[in-house]
Design a protein around this motif. Sequence first.
Motif, PDB file in Angstrom:
ATOM      1  N   ALA A 162       0.841  -1.198   0.000  1.00 52.48           N
ATOM      2  CA  ALA A 162       0.000   0.000   0.000  1.00 52.48           C
ATOM      3  C   ALA A 162       0.880   1.254   0.000  1.00 52.48           C
ATOM      4  N   TYR A 165       2.929   1.579  -3.495  1.00 57.04           N
ATOM      5  CA  TYR A 165       2.236   1.972  -4.723  1.00 57.04           C
ATOM      6  C   TYR A 165       1.413   3.251  -4.585  1.00 57.04           C
ATOM      7  N   LEU A 201      -3.773 -11.339 -10.106  1.00 58.60           N
ATOM      8  CA  LEU A 201      -3.009 -10.510  -9.186  1.00 58.60           C
ATOM      9  C   LEU A 201      -2.235 -11.320  -8.143  1.00 58.60           C
ATOM     10  N   ARG A 207       2.558  -8.828 -12.114  1.00 55.07           N
ATOM     11  CA  ARG A 207       2.577  -7.411 -11.751  1.00 55.07           C
ATOM     12  C   ARG A 207       1.751  -6.647 -12.766  1.00 55.07           C
ATOM     13  N   GLY A 218      10.215  -4.501  -5.889  1.00 51.09           N
ATOM     14  CA  GLY A 218       9.253  -5.603  -5.784  1.00 51.09           C
ATOM     15  C   GLY A 218       9.769  -6.871  -6.455  1.00 51.09           C
ATOM     16  N   GLY A 222       5.136 -11.112  -3.467  1.00 55.52           N
ATOM     17  CA  GLY A 222       4.531 -10.763  -2.177  1.00 55.52           C
ATOM     18  C   GLY A 222       3.097 -11.243  -2.016  1.00 55.52           C
ATOM     19  N   PHE A 249      -7.371  -4.194   0.329  1.00 52.01           N
ATOM     20  CA  PHE A 249      -7.095  -5.631   0.454  1.00 52.01           C
ATOM     21  C   PHE A 249      -7.610  -6.094   1.810  1.00 52.01           C
TER      22      PHE A 249
HETATM   23  P1  ADP Z   1       5.507  -6.764  -5.996  1.00 52.14           P
HETATM   24  O1  ADP Z   1       6.767  -7.305  -5.429  1.00 52.14           O
HETATM   25  O2  ADP Z   1       5.610  -6.460  -7.469  1.00 52.14           O
HETATM   26  O3  ADP Z   1       4.917  -5.668  -5.189  1.00 52.14           O
HETATM   27  P2  ADP Z   1       3.187  -8.309  -5.182  1.00 52.14           P
HETATM   28  O4  ADP Z   1       2.893  -9.756  -5.399  1.00 52.14           O
HETATM   29  O5  ADP Z   1       3.265  -7.836  -3.780  1.00 52.14           O
HETATM   30  O6  ADP Z   1       4.529  -8.031  -5.962  1.00 52.14           O
HETATM   31  O7  ADP Z   1       2.101  -7.464  -5.958  1.00 52.14           O
HETATM   32  C1  ADP Z   1       1.791  -7.818  -7.296  1.00 52.14           C
HETATM   33  C2  ADP Z   1       1.357  -6.597  -8.079  1.00 52.14           C
HETATM   34  O8  ADP Z   1       0.097  -6.142  -7.618  1.00 52.14           O
HETATM   35  C3  ADP Z   1       2.290  -5.404  -7.956  1.00 52.14           C
HETATM   36  O9  ADP Z   1       3.347  -5.481  -8.870  1.00 52.14           O
HETATM   37  C4  ADP Z   1       1.352  -4.250  -8.270  1.00 52.14           C
HETATM   38  O10 ADP Z   1       1.222  -4.121  -9.683  1.00 52.14           O
HETATM   39  C5  ADP Z   1       0.016  -4.734  -7.735  1.00 52.14           C
HETATM   40  N1  ADP Z   1      -0.295  -4.191  -6.397  1.00 52.14           N
HETATM   41  C6  ADP Z   1      -0.120  -4.790  -5.200  1.00 52.14           C
HETATM   42  N2  ADP Z   1      -0.563  -4.030  -4.198  1.00 52.14           N
HETATM   43  C7  ADP Z   1      -1.038  -2.895  -4.752  1.00 52.14           C
HETATM   44  C8  ADP Z   1      -1.646  -1.687  -4.233  1.00 52.14           C
HETATM   45  N3  ADP Z   1      -1.857  -1.506  -2.916  1.00 52.14           N
HETATM   46  N4  ADP Z   1      -2.033  -0.748  -5.137  1.00 52.14           N
HETATM   47  C9  ADP Z   1      -1.836  -0.927  -6.460  1.00 52.14           C
HETATM   48  N5  ADP Z   1      -1.269  -2.022  -7.016  1.00 52.14           N
HETATM   49  C10 ADP Z   1      -0.877  -3.003  -6.173  1.00 52.14           C
END
Ligand code: ADP
Length: 259
Positions: A162, A165, A201, A207, A218, A222, A249
């Motif tokens: 959170a 991004y 997602l 991503r 990133g 995650g 989330f």
């Molecule tokens: P990353 O290491 O790329 O953050 P994650 O698995 O944690 O990998 O998240 C996957 C993707 O989901 C991110 O690359 C991003 O595009 C999107 N994402 C995750 N959390 C958010 C958020 N709070 N707001 C916008 N996009 C998000």
Amino acid sequence: DLNRNDEFGTLADSLNHMARTLRADNEKLKMLNEKQSQFFADITHEVRNPLHTISGALEMLELKNLQPEKKKQYMLTAQKQIKRVARLFEDIKTLQRYDFDENFINREVFDLKEIIDEALMMYEPIAQEKGLQLKAANLKSFMVNADPNKMEQVVDNLISNAIKYTQEGEVEVGLKQMDERVEVYVKDTGPGIGEEHLDRLFDRFYRTDKARSRDKGGTGLGLSVVKGILNAHQSDIKVESEEGVGSRFYFRIPIYENS
Ligand code: ADP
């Protein structure tokens, strides 16, 4: 003679059944194999990029007459990328465990609020540095029977995403009672996530914007770690999101009743 025919019939039936089972197992193995190959291809890809950058930075560092500022910058770049690879392997290690050992969670009865309080304290300086407000909403005690370390990892990942991004505004973390369950949510005023991404997602390495995610350190793992941990707890991660408005989330787990 009749008896013998019966026996042959039964034997043929079991052989047929065995053949069918073998075929089904074979299909499963093939699918597993394909998944593994894809996973390794993804990992290779993810490691190659940072190695490339590190190697480039080291080459630059070898140059004579390099300005001290430039030198510092290349060192920092190399360090950042090394950390990224390290984080990638940490995430992979966690993911492997969920796939191959479901008994990996160690349940304990604990207060969910404590974990959230700790996470808020840890992320406060990072949020502040970005000019974001990190808010707690309605934090009261809720006892749960879950793995406290894994729950910490879930909450950390959600809050860190959170903050990562969101460019401006706030990140709100809260608890909400829903009948016998408690909902944990992390809500942001970030870019939101397009509907076309929602299906995938939580997949490994997915991503919405590869360049932006990598830039922010990133690994793309995650959320799949979050999903793995929650699934091992018979729970699931959900998201509500609107582009240009923000994302929320959340997950729900049973409140522990002492009876
Ligand atoms: P990353 O290491 O790329 O953050 P994650 O698995 O944690 O990998 O998240 C996957 C993707 O989901 C991110 O690359 C991003 O595009 C999107 N994402 C995750 N959390 C958010 C958020 N709070 N707001 C916008 N996009 C998000």
